[in-house]
Structures are given as C-alpha cells and as structure tokens.
Design an enzyme around this catalytic site. Structure first.
Site, PDB file in Angstrom:
ATOM      1  CE  LYS A  76      -3.879   2.021   2.848  1.00 23.97           C
ATOM      2  NZ  LYS A  76      -4.495   1.828   4.035  1.00 23.97           N
ATOM      3  CB  SER A 151      -7.943   3.622   2.914  1.00 20.04           C
ATOM      4  OG  SER A 151      -6.964   2.866   4.003  1.00 20.04           O
ATOM      5  CB  SER A 175      -8.050   0.661   5.677  1.00 22.31           C
ATOM      6  OG  SER A 175      -8.786   1.830   5.675  1.00 22.31           O
TER       7      SER A 175
HETATM    8  N1  GLN Z   1     -12.908   3.939   6.536  1.00 22.61           N
HETATM    9  C1  GLN Z   1     -12.196   4.360   7.638  1.00 22.61           C
HETATM   10  C2  GLN Z   1     -11.612   5.957   7.539  1.00 22.61           C
HETATM   11  O1  GLN Z   1     -11.976   6.365   6.733  1.00 22.61           O
HETATM   12  C3  GLN Z   1     -10.949   3.323   7.940  1.00 22.61           C
HETATM   13  C4  GLN Z   1      -9.801   3.955   7.441  1.00 22.61           C
HETATM   14  C5  GLN Z   1      -8.438   2.982   7.505  1.00 22.61           C
HETATM   15  O2  GLN Z   1      -8.703   1.996   8.300  1.00 22.61           O
HETATM   16  N2  GLN Z   1      -7.362   3.310   7.312  1.00 22.61           N
HETATM   17  O3  GLN Z   1     -11.241   6.289   8.420  1.00 22.61           O
END
Ligand code: GLN
Length: 473
Positions: A76, A151, A175
């Site tokens: 990532k 994400s 994410s």
């Molecule tokens: N969807 C969550 C957010 O927008 C999780 C993001 C993540 O785990 N990095 O914060």
C-alpha cells in the site's frame, strides 16, 4: 502462465523448478500492465523487483532461500521502502522518495519476498472506497462499476485480480478488512502492537496496524508470522513472542463463540449477508460449538468515537506536512505563513482537509472535554465491554461490512453515509483486538462479502484457526 494457489504450493513449485522468480516477476508486471485501467498500481518497481528475482533464483538453486521466496508482494502506498517513492496517494507527497524501509518491508525482504510496486489507496488511508486518492479511483476487478473498498483498495484489488500473491495494507478502522470483503480475499488486522508501525505513514497512531491481504488464511498466517514481533524502532510493539501461526491453523478445541445481536439486527445490513451469517452460526452450533447472541448496546457509539479520536490524531500527525522539510511546496507562496497555508490547501485533498479541521476542532480548548475527552472515555467503556465478552467467549463473529461493493460515486455527497461503512470494523481498532475478514459468500450479482472474526488481544493463532475452520464449511 503460472497459476498461484498458495505460498506453500509456490514454494514447492519453485523447488521443483516448475517456475522461477524471474518468470513470476515478468508475468506479474505484464498482468499489471494489462489491467492498467483498474488504476490499482501507482508505480511498479521493475528494476529492483527483477534484481531481487535473480538474487532469489540463485538462492533457490543453492538451497538457501527464505520462507517467502518468490512471493510477489504489493505495498500500500503508505508503507516505506528505501529508495522508492511513497506518497500516501496524496499530492503533498508526490515524488517523495523514502530514505529508509519500514520494518515490515525489511522482514519480507529478509525472507526473500519480491516487492513489485505500490498500490493506490485513499489519501492518507482516509476512506472506505478508494475514491479519495489524488491519483484517481480504483476499479473493483470483480465489477468495474463498483469500488474495491478502502482505504487499502488497491492492495485488495491487486490480490483479487491475480496481479500479486500477497499485498500489505494498513487498517485504522477497517481498511484491510472492508476492501478484503468487497474483493473476495482474506484481510487480517493484527492486535494493536503485534506489528511494527515503523515506516508506516501515520494516520491515527493509536489505531493503525499493518496487515496482509491474501488468497488464503494460511498465507495470511505465514505473512503475519514474518512481519510480527518486537522492534526497537516502535515503542508500541509488544515483545510477546510470535507464535508459529502458519503451523497451527487447525482448530482443535471446542471454543465458545459470541455473535453481537445488535450487529445482525442493524437495519443497514444486507439480507443475503444476514442469512449467510445466520447459516454459519447454525452450522457451528450443529458441530457442537457454543454460539450465543450477546448484547452490545454501544454499537451506535463506535463510529462517532472512532471519528472523533482518529481525526484528532490525524490533525496532529499531519501537522508535519507544511511544505517546509519535505513534500509539496506551493509555487504561489510568498512568505512563511502562505507557504504553510497554500501548500496544505493545494497539497491535501478535500477529505483529508475535512478530517484535519474536525480533529483540530475536537481538540480545541473550548471543545476538548466535550468531544476528545468524552470519546476517550467511551473508548475505555467499549474496550471494557468487549473484553467482558471475551471473558466468556473466545471469538466474536460479525459481518465484515453492511453490504457488498457499491457503485462509484454512490456515497460521495454525504460523508456520514461513507463513515457508516465502518460500523462493524472499527470495534477492533477502538479496542486493539485482532480481527480478520474471510470470504463468506456472494450475492445474487455474484459480488462477494466477508465474515469478520475477532479474538482476544494477541490470540491471532486461535483467530486464524477458527477462520480456517469456518472457511472450510
Ligand atoms: N474507513 C475508515 C476511515 O475512513 C477506515 C480507514 C482505515 O482503516 N485506514 O477512516
């Protein structure tokens, strides 16, 4: 073309000479090129990957190769790899080259993995759809009209589209698990403190964990075993010994399982996902496992607590991007103050700006007690209540996500709708417990969804074994 099944069978094929690292890299790069329109990779590391392939091929011949020999890994774009670019999918870090490698990368390379490139993600890991990247959205390889989740959407999509064998993601509120659910792959968020965050671009430091996205549970176990454990560069990493996760993926005790009634009663839950999880519960009962419904009235507080605390931490973490030491500097700046203002305004995307402002607000003198202080207290209550469930039960089972992958743009206008995507996943980050999403089924349109399991802190071994047992139903 070599068809990848699992790391174990790949190791066997490499030893037998049925394939070699050079061919694997060449074919992975060709597939990535072929699927370019999905916008999964921001960059491939052709030169270093081919060099590593030659090196590992020689080691295989000499019989000295590591446990991840020839495993093609995607990172990532918030995980640092020395002398390679890393941008957190943000304009503010465009063309930034990392000066050092993250601990996870060091450990993968030490076992002869091959890092093929960096994957697109939501900017600074903020999002649930991968639509918040400064470099464009990612398309879900299973249905290009839909999002891959976020994400770590690029990482999940890379595994689902067979471009790589394994990908690393980061999970602050879901994410890894949510995109795993949307793309039909396995996604594991380790216990907070199991894996070093050294070299991970921070979003919310008391929530962030790096973890694997894989085709199989055994592969996730092996990758975790390799990346986990004490690290002098991260003071929050536990020195607890790392179990041999990969060797012990058989469930050999009659565990007790809880499902959270409030999760299944949630109006937003897709009916196919609901009936699938109910069937799993019935099967487990038939096999003689104790499976009970438990109350968790705090469910409705999870998302608000998560967004108060993570935005607060983000507003502090992202303070370092001001156009001065590194990253984007606005060409329109005229003095110090306008350097900060313009660089941040032009360099950060809208969602990141929203969260920085929200975080600054909840930390501000007049509102600290009402928001940040309160959310800290709720975090403790949620942790206590979760651990109370774990006093009686070994595993908690929930859906991974309320629905399957949604269409691009369908949740764009209202950030709250998007934030509710995290309703089942944030509990593990608020409390620090490990959680995994495994493919559970598909809906009438053939789109996958996951099942989530949580376990006590540092009980990844039991988590993985239970996941494997359920996946074999
Ligand atoms: N969807 C969550 C957010 O927008 C999780 C993001 C993540 O785990 N990095 O914060």
């Amino acid at each position: 073309m070599y068809v990848f099944k699992s790391i174990a069978s790949l190791q066997n094929d490499l030893k037998q000479g049925n394939t070699n690292c050079k061919d694997l890299v060449v074919s992975s790069l060709a597939s990535i090129e072929e699927k370019k329109h999905l916008n999964i990779f921001l960059e491939t590391f052709n030169e270093s990957a081919l060099k590593q392939a030659d090196l590992v091929d020689a080691k295989i011949k000499a019989g000295t190769a590591g446990r991840l020999a020839g495993v093609i890994v995607a990172l990532k774009d918030n995980i640092c790899y020395k002398n390679h670019k890393v941008s957190a999918s943000s304009k503010i870090l465009e063309n930034f080259t990392s000066l050092y490698s993250s601990t996870v990368v060091e450990r993968l390379l030490a076992e002869d993995a091959i890092i093929i490139g960096r994957t697109n993600c939501d900017e600074f890991a903020m999002g649930s759809s991968n639509e918040n990247s400064a470099y464009g959205k990612v398309l879900n390889p299973l249905n290009e009209k839909t999002v891959p989740g976020g994400s770590s959407g690029g990482s999940a999509a890379a595994v689902a589209a067979n471009l790589v064998h394994v990908a690393l993601g980061s999970d602050t509120g879901g994410s890894i698990r949510q995109p795993a659910s949307f793309c039909g792959v396995v996604g594991l968020k380790p216990t907070y403190g199991r894996v070093s965050r050294w070299g991970l671009i921070a979003y919310a430091s008391s929530f962030d964990q790096i973890g694997p996205l894989t085709k199989t549970i055994d592969d996730a176990a092996l990758v975790l075993e390799i990346i986990a454990g004490a690290d002098e560069f991260d003071g929050t990493v536990s020195s607890k010994p790392v179990a041999e996760y990969a060797k012990n993926t058989t469930l050999n005790k009659k565990i007790k399982i809880a499902y959270i009634k409030d999760c299944l009663d949630n109006q937003a839950l897709d009916s196919t996902i609901k009936s699938n999880i109910n069937q799993t519960i019935e099967k487990l009962k038939k096999e003689g496992y104790t499976v009970d419904g438990v109350d968790f009235k705090e469910l409705e507080y999870l998302v608000p607590t998560y967004y108060v605390l993570t935005t607060a931490e983000a507003s502090s973490n992202l303070g370092r991007f001001g156009g001065v030491p590194y990253g984007y500097r606005s060409p329109n700046a005229t003095d110090l103050e306008s350097t900060f203002k313009k660089s941040r305004t032009e360099g950060f995307g809208k969602e990141v700006q929203r969260r920085i402002m929200l975080g600054t607000f909840v930390l501000s003198a007049g509102y600290y007690d009402a928001y940040y202080g309160k959310a800290q207290q709720v975090r403790r209550v949620v942790r206590d209540k979760t651990l109370a469930i774990f006093k009686e039960y070994d595993i908690i089972i929930t859906p991974s996500t309320p629905g399957v992958a949604f269409e691009h743009g369908s949740k764009g206008a209202d950030p709250i709708k998007m934030y509710l995507e995290d309703i089942y996943t944030v509990q593990a980050n608020i409390t620090g417990v490990p959680a995994i999403s495994i493919p559970a089924g598909v809906n009438q349109n053939n789109m996958p969804f996951g099942l989530q399991l949580m376990a006590r802190p540092f009980e990844e071994e039991l988590l993985l074994a239970t996941a494997k047992h359920i996946s074999e139903f």
